[in-house]
Motif scaffolding. Structure first.
Motif, short mmCIF file in Angstrom:
data_model
loop_
_atom_site.label_atom_id
_atom_site.label_comp_id
_atom_site.label_asym_id
_atom_site.label_seq_id
_atom_site.Cartn_x
_atom_site.Cartn_y
_atom_site.Cartn_z
N PHE A 48 64.32 21.85 51.85
CA PHE A 48 63.94 20.47 52.11
C PHE A 48 63.81 19.69 50.80
CE2 PHE A 48 61.71 22.93 55.56
CZ PHE A 48 62.57 22.56 56.58
N ASP A 49 63.71 18.37 50.91
CA ASP A 49 63.47 17.54 49.73
C ASP A 49 61.97 17.25 49.56
OD1 ASP A 49 63.04 15.86 51.85
OD2 ASP A 49 64.42 14.28 51.19
N PHE A 50 61.14 18.10 50.17
CA PHE A 50 59.69 17.99 50.05
C PHE A 50 59.11 19.41 50.00
CE2 PHE A 50 60.69 17.96 54.59
CZ PHE A 50 59.88 18.98 55.07
N ARG A 51 57.87 19.52 49.58
CA ARG A 51 57.21 20.82 49.53
C ARG A 51 56.54 21.09 50.88
NH1 ARG A 51 53.30 20.86 44.57
NH2 ARG A 51 53.08 23.04 45.25
N PRO A 52 56.97 22.14 51.60
CA PRO A 52 56.40 22.42 52.92
C PRO A 52 54.88 22.55 52.92
CG PRO A 52 58.37 23.69 52.61
CD PRO A 52 58.08 23.05 51.28
N LEU A 53 54.31 23.19 51.89
CA LEU A 53 52.87 23.35 51.85
C LEU A 53 52.18 21.99 51.80
CD1 LEU A 53 50.77 25.59 51.85
CD2 LEU A 53 50.76 25.51 49.36
N GLN A 54 52.76 21.05 51.06
CA GLN A 54 52.19 19.71 50.98
C GLN A 54 52.28 19.00 52.32
OE1 GLN A 54 50.54 18.56 48.28
NE2 GLN A 54 49.96 16.82 49.58
N LYS A 55 53.35 19.27 53.06
CA LYS A 55 53.51 18.67 54.39
C LYS A 55 52.36 19.09 55.30
CE LYS A 55 56.51 16.58 55.76
NZ LYS A 55 56.67 15.12 55.89
N TRP A 56 52.02 20.38 55.28
CA TRP A 56 50.89 20.85 56.09
C TRP A 56 49.61 20.11 55.72
CZ3 TRP A 56 51.63 23.61 60.28
CH2 TRP A 56 52.68 24.53 60.35
N LEU A 57 49.37 19.98 54.42
CA LEU A 57 48.09 19.46 53.95
C LEU A 57 47.99 17.94 54.01
CD1 LEU A 57 47.49 21.93 50.98
CD2 LEU A 57 46.58 22.02 53.32
N GLU A 58 49.08 17.28 54.42
CA GLU A 58 49.01 15.84 54.66
C GLU A 58 48.23 15.53 55.93
OE1 GLU A 58 52.92 14.23 54.88
OE2 GLU A 58 53.42 14.70 52.79
N TYR A 59 48.04 16.58 56.74
CA TYR A 59 47.39 16.40 58.04
C TYR A 59 46.07 17.18 58.08
CZ TYR A 59 51.86 14.45 59.37
OH TYR A 59 53.00 13.66 59.42
N ASP A 60 45.21 16.79 59.00
CA ASP A 60 43.87 17.38 59.08
C ASP A 60 43.74 18.52 60.08
OD1 ASP A 60 42.34 15.51 57.26
OD2 ASP A 60 43.23 14.08 58.63
N ARG A 61 44.53 18.47 61.14
CA ARG A 61 44.41 19.53 62.14
C ARG A 61 45.74 19.77 62.83
NH1 ARG A 61 40.95 17.15 67.26
NH2 ARG A 61 42.49 15.64 67.96
N GLU A 136 58.04 27.69 61.96
CA GLU A 136 58.65 28.69 61.08
C GLU A 136 59.32 28.06 59.87
OE1 GLU A 136 60.22 29.94 65.23
OE2 GLU A 136 59.13 28.20 64.44
N SER A 137 60.02 26.92 60.09
CA SER A 137 60.78 26.31 58.99
C SER A 137 59.86 25.82 57.88
CB SER A 137 61.64 25.17 59.51
OG SER A 137 60.85 24.04 59.85
N LEU A 138 58.59 25.56 58.23
CA LEU A 138 57.61 25.12 57.23
C LEU A 138 56.79 26.29 56.70
CD1 LEU A 138 56.38 21.78 58.84
CD2 LEU A 138 58.12 22.09 57.09
N GLY A 139 57.20 27.50 57.02
CA GLY A 139 56.54 28.68 56.46
C GLY A 139 55.47 29.29 57.34
N GLY A 140 55.36 28.85 58.59
CA GLY A 140 54.33 29.38 59.49
C GLY A 140 54.74 30.66 60.17
N ASP A 141 53.81 31.57 60.33
CA ASP A 141 54.04 32.85 61.00
C ASP A 141 53.74 32.68 62.49
OD1 ASP A 141 53.91 35.43 62.04
OD2 ASP A 141 53.12 36.29 60.19
N VAL A 142 54.78 32.52 63.29
CA VAL A 142 54.60 32.25 64.71
C VAL A 142 54.09 33.47 65.47
CG1 VAL A 142 55.75 31.49 66.83
CG2 VAL A 142 56.34 30.42 64.67
N VAL A 143 54.48 34.65 65.03
CA VAL A 143 54.00 35.88 65.68
C VAL A 143 52.48 35.97 65.55
CG1 VAL A 143 54.03 38.39 65.64
CG2 VAL A 143 56.16 37.12 65.37
N LYS A 144 51.99 35.77 64.34
CA LYS A 144 50.55 35.82 64.09
C LYS A 144 49.84 34.66 64.78
CE LYS A 144 47.17 36.33 60.36
NZ LYS A 144 46.99 36.41 58.89
N THR A 145 50.49 33.49 64.77
CA THR A 145 49.92 32.30 65.41
C THR A 145 49.69 32.54 66.90
OG1 THR A 145 51.00 30.79 63.84
CG2 THR A 145 50.37 29.87 65.97
#
Length: 257
Positions: A48-61, A136-145
């Motif tokens: 992506f042209d953005f950092r996935p971790l930053q995308k998560w942290l742009e939101y609160d929940r 998954e595309s943003l680095g999330g573990d769907v199995v664990k989720t």
């Protein structure tokens, strides 16, 4: 067409906790690189042209929506996958319809909006209104989720046999709404909640509904007959209390006041 039934499970978690527990961008990006269908070929997939971790942290929940699809015993893998795809398309359309400012829908798996993604030809996304990233595309573990937050372990088609159920895992990222000239919430008010259907982001700005005087308003009031009169009952209407409706209210007032 395979016969099936569905079960929906929802859970909400703070994004900070979710990132700590279930996100490993480096690990899942390596897996994405092994995928010949998605990596560098679909706009919903890395890089992506953005950092996935930053995308998560742009939101609160994060609200997780698991849809378990149960099949009959004689269902073939082809029938199951077709039904799962149709259910995914239907559920994603519903979530996108409900998407509003401050939220971002996450799809269950890769984007299927186009038969062939424009990214393969270095062209912009043709359907940005429908394209959404997956967990998954943003680095999330769907199995664990699925196990940790939905209590529904993922099952897979194995040796040509369809399991009891297959699961779609969607997400909705949400930002907290801050007080402003468009929005205000007073939970200390003795009358809060003032409607039976109170929700997160309930806007108290229009405490006394300015639409009450209008016979034809933007809401969905009911009318109670009292003798030869009809009394407008707004108990079940929350239109003026939804932050995303502020501009609609202002436009209505400009035309009618």
């Amino acid at each position: 067409m395979a016969e099936y039934k569905t079960e929906e499970i929802r859970a909400t978690v703070g994004t900070g906790e979710y990132v700590r527990e279930c996100v490993d961008v480096e690990k899942f990006f390596k897996r994405c690189q092994e995928c010949k269908e998605g990596y560098h070929r679909r706009w919903s997939c890395p890089p992506f042209d953005f950092r996935p971790l930053q995308k998560w942290l742009e939101y609160d929940r994060l609200t997780l929506i698991g849809v378990a699809v149960y099949f009959e015993r004689n269902t073939t893998p082809e029938e199951a996958l077709k039904a799962l795809g149709e259910e995914k398309e239907k559920r994603l359309a519903q979530l996108l319809e409900e998407e509003k400012d401050g939220t971002l829908v996450l799809s269950a798996g890769k984007c299927d909006a186009c038969e062939k993604c424009a990214r393969e030809n270095n062209l912009p996304c043709r359907k940005p209104d429908k394209m959404r990233y997956s967990i998954e595309s943003l680095g999330g573990d769907v199995v664990k989720t699925a196990e940790k937050y939905l209590g529904k372990p993922l099952l897979w088609i194995k040796d040509g046999k369809v399991p009891e159920y297959l699961t779609l895992v969607f997400g909705v990222l949400e930002k907290k709404i801050k007080n402003s000239y468009k929005y205000f919430q007073n939970t200390a008010c003795e009358f809060f909640p003032c409607h039976e259907k109170t929700f997160d982001g309930f806007n108290c700005l229009f405490c006394y509904c300015p639409l009450y005087k209008f016979d034809k308003c933007l809401g969905n009031p009911k009318y109670i007959e009292y003798g030869d009169k009809k009394i407008k009952d707004c108990s079940y209407c929350t239109f003026p209390h939804r932050a995303e409706n502020y501009e609609k209210l202002m436009a209505f007032f400009n035309e009618n006041l």
